[in-house]
Design a protein around this motif. Structure first.
Motif, PDB file in Angstrom:
ATOM      1  N   GLU A  18       0.532  -1.265  -0.154  1.00 54.33           N
ATOM      2  CA  GLU A  18       0.279   0.080   0.396  1.00 54.33           C
ATOM      3  C   GLU A  18       1.375   1.505  -0.226  1.00 54.33           C
ATOM      4  OE1 GLU A  18      -2.678   0.646  -0.803  1.00 54.33           O
ATOM      5  OE2 GLU A  18      -3.812  -1.814  -1.009  1.00 54.33           O
ATOM      6  N   ASN A  19       1.376   1.167   0.638  1.00 52.58           N
ATOM      7  CA  ASN A  19       2.702   2.811   0.627  1.00 52.58           C
ATOM      8  C   ASN A  19       3.603   2.354  -0.667  1.00 52.58           C
ATOM      9  OD1 ASN A  19       2.805   2.556   3.581  1.00 52.58           O
ATOM     10  ND2 ASN A  19       4.642   1.355   4.034  1.00 52.58           N
ATOM     11  N   VAL A  20       3.293   1.726  -1.741  1.00 59.34           N
ATOM     12  CA  VAL A  20       4.434   1.613  -3.150  1.00 59.34           C
ATOM     13  C   VAL A  20       3.041   2.640  -3.688  1.00 59.34           C
ATOM     14  CG1 VAL A  20       4.889   0.198  -5.021  1.00 59.34           C
ATOM     15  CG2 VAL A  20       6.001  -0.301  -2.628  1.00 59.34           C
ATOM     16  N   ILE A  21       1.891   1.670  -3.525  1.00 60.01           N
ATOM     17  CA  ILE A  21       0.780   2.287  -4.519  1.00 60.01           C
ATOM     18  C   ILE A  21       0.208   3.940  -4.191  1.00 60.01           C
ATOM     19  CG2 ILE A  21      -1.594   2.397  -4.387  1.00 60.01           C
ATOM     20  CD1 ILE A  21      -1.214  -1.122  -4.371  1.00 60.01           C
ATOM     21  N   GLU A  22       0.457   4.265  -3.050  1.00 56.10           N
ATOM     22  CA  GLU A  22       0.959   5.781  -2.496  1.00 56.10           C
ATOM     23  C   GLU A  22       1.301   6.194  -3.153  1.00 56.10           C
ATOM     24  OE1 GLU A  22       0.307   8.715   1.494  1.00 56.10           O
ATOM     25  OE2 GLU A  22       0.899   6.306   1.994  1.00 56.10           O
ATOM     26  N   TYR A  23       2.831   6.172  -3.596  1.00 61.35           N
ATOM     27  CA  TYR A  23       3.520   6.459  -4.170  1.00 61.35           C
ATOM     28  C   TYR A  23       3.498   6.700  -5.706  1.00 61.35           C
ATOM     29  CZ  TYR A  23       8.033   7.847  -6.314  1.00 61.35           C
ATOM     30  OH  TYR A  23       8.893   8.118  -7.135  1.00 61.35           O
ATOM     31  N   LEU A  24       3.036   5.701  -6.461  1.00 59.27           N
ATOM     32  CA  LEU A  24       2.963   5.428  -7.682  1.00 59.27           C
ATOM     33  C   LEU A  24       1.282   6.629  -7.695  1.00 59.27           C
ATOM     34  CD1 LEU A  24       2.402   1.853  -8.515  1.00 59.27           C
ATOM     35  CD2 LEU A  24       4.252   3.314  -9.121  1.00 59.27           C
ATOM     36  N   GLU A  25       0.726   6.812  -7.052  1.00 54.24           N
ATOM     37  CA  GLU A  25      -0.543   7.722  -7.069  1.00 54.24           C
ATOM     38  C   GLU A  25      -0.286   9.487  -6.414  1.00 54.24           C
ATOM     39  OE1 GLU A  25      -3.323   6.835  -8.084  1.00 54.24           O
ATOM     40  OE2 GLU A  25      -5.132   5.472  -6.802  1.00 54.24           O
ATOM     41  N   ARG A 136      12.740   1.592   0.722  1.00 52.25           N
ATOM     42  CA  ARG A 136      12.361   2.086   1.266  1.00 52.25           C
ATOM     43  C   ARG A 136      11.166   2.538   1.777  1.00 52.25           C
ATOM     44  NH1 ARG A 136      16.044   6.960  -0.720  1.00 52.25           N
ATOM     45  NH2 ARG A 136      18.122   7.421  -0.260  1.00 52.25           N
ATOM     46  N   LEU A 137       9.935   2.247   0.529  1.00 49.25           N
ATOM     47  CA  LEU A 137       8.988   2.363   0.992  1.00 49.25           C
ATOM     48  C   LEU A 137       8.531   1.204   1.454  1.00 49.25           C
ATOM     49  CD1 LEU A 137       7.925   3.162  -2.738  1.00 49.25           C
ATOM     50  CD2 LEU A 137       7.404   4.482  -0.969  1.00 49.25           C
ATOM     51  N   GLY A 138       9.368   0.149   2.208  1.00 52.30           N
ATOM     52  CA  GLY A 138       8.645  -0.604   2.852  1.00 52.30           C
ATOM     53  C   GLY A 138       8.216  -2.081   2.453  1.00 52.30           C
ATOM     54  N   LEU A 139       8.556  -1.609   0.923  1.00 51.20           N
ATOM     55  CA  LEU A 139       8.167  -3.324   0.517  1.00 51.20           C
ATOM     56  C   LEU A 139       8.651  -4.430   0.775  1.00 51.20           C
ATOM     57  CD1 LEU A 139       6.206  -4.699  -1.465  1.00 51.20           C
ATOM     58  CD2 LEU A 139       8.459  -3.933  -3.406  1.00 51.20           C
ATOM     59  N   ASP A 140       8.543  -5.819   1.224  1.00 48.57           N
ATOM     60  CA  ASP A 140       8.565  -6.653   1.333  1.00 48.57           C
ATOM     61  C   ASP A 140       9.413  -7.887   0.584  1.00 48.57           C
ATOM     62  OD1 ASP A 140      10.493  -8.754   2.618  1.00 48.57           O
ATOM     63  OD2 ASP A 140       7.875 -10.109   3.340  1.00 48.57           O
ATOM     64  N   LEU A 141      10.469  -7.497  -0.163  1.00 49.01           N
ATOM     65  CA  LEU A 141      11.105  -7.954  -0.719  1.00 49.01           C
ATOM     66  C   LEU A 141      11.733  -9.196  -0.383  1.00 49.01           C
ATOM     67  CD1 LEU A 141      12.496  -5.325  -3.602  1.00 49.01           C
ATOM     68  CD2 LEU A 141       9.630  -6.753  -3.919  1.00 49.01           C
ATOM     69  N   SER A 142      11.826 -10.461  -1.749  1.00 50.89           N
ATOM     70  CA  SER A 142      12.638 -11.759  -1.668  1.00 50.89           C
ATOM     71  C   SER A 142      13.833 -11.430  -2.181  1.00 50.89           C
ATOM     72  CB  SER A 142      12.220 -12.667  -2.047  1.00 50.89           C
ATOM     73  OG  SER A 142      11.853 -12.554  -3.158  1.00 50.89           O
TER      74      SER A 142
END
Length: 203
Positions: A18-25, A136-142
């Motif tokens: 959701e942090n990523v989506i907010e950034y994209l928007e 940085r946006l907090g996305l949990d990436l493998s």
């Protein structure tokens, strides 16, 4: 297309999405071009490219699993959605419209509307920039997802001139089949499906 992309991202249920989506928007991601003079060099080109990569990536997954079922766990739909849709998040907010001049086919100068690119706000490279932004946006990436996004440019990455980078690139591809899938989807989308539109002269 924007709505579909956001639905796909949310379907991953990944921590931080959701942090990523907010950034994209808030960014220009959905109206930005994918390049200045090559594939997707028009309004919405970046969104279109990301969606094309996702569709191709998911189809490639089916083909690969049919040939080699044991890769299913290493090529999850969730991971493919994340890396294909977000590999070029680094291109948000770097393109600017400007009026340019060119010599046309009749030998006279004409003005046209085009794009220029500015990397000065965060000059850290391409794939690595996308990874850094997402983390940085907090996305949990493998680890595999990080490698796939970092190395999606493959041989076109300028860092490939470094022997250390070549070694890291080779190791990444051996570790993560997702790297090869991401590169293939990116190349097929940009080199086969998408078009380059000649800019129209201004009146």
């Amino acid at each position: 297309m924007k709505h579909t992309m956001l639905e796909l991202l949310r379907s991953t249920n990944r921590k931080g999405i959701e942090n990523v989506i907010e950034y994209l928007e808030k960014s220009d991601f959905f109206v930005a071009p994918a390049s200045t003079a090559f594939h997707g060099n028009y309004v919405g080109g970046l969104l279109e490219h990301s969606m094309n990569c996702c569709r191709i990536g998911l189809e490639l997954r089916k083909v690969l699993i049919a040939q080699k079922p044991d890769v299913a766990d290493k090529l999850s739909e969730e991971s493919i959605k994340l890396v294909t849709l977000l590999h070029d998040i680094c291109k948000a907010n770097i393109y600017k419209e400007e009026i340019k001049n060119r010599n046309n086919a009749f030998g006279s100068w004409e003005k046209y509307r085009g794009y220029t690119v500015d990397y000065s706000k965060f000059p850290v490279g391409h794939g690595e920039k996308s990874v850094i932004m997402l983390l940085r946006l907090g996305l949990d990436l493998s680890t595999d997802e990080i490698l796939a996004i970092r190395w999606h440019m493959s041989a076109w990455d300028l860092a490939m001139q470094s022997p250390e980078s070549k070694s890291n690139y080779s190791t990444a591809k051996e570790m993560a089949p997702l790297c090869s899938l991401m590169q293939a989807a990116d190349c097929l989308a940009s080199g086969v499906i998408e078009e380059t539109r000649p800019p129209m002269p201004l009146p």
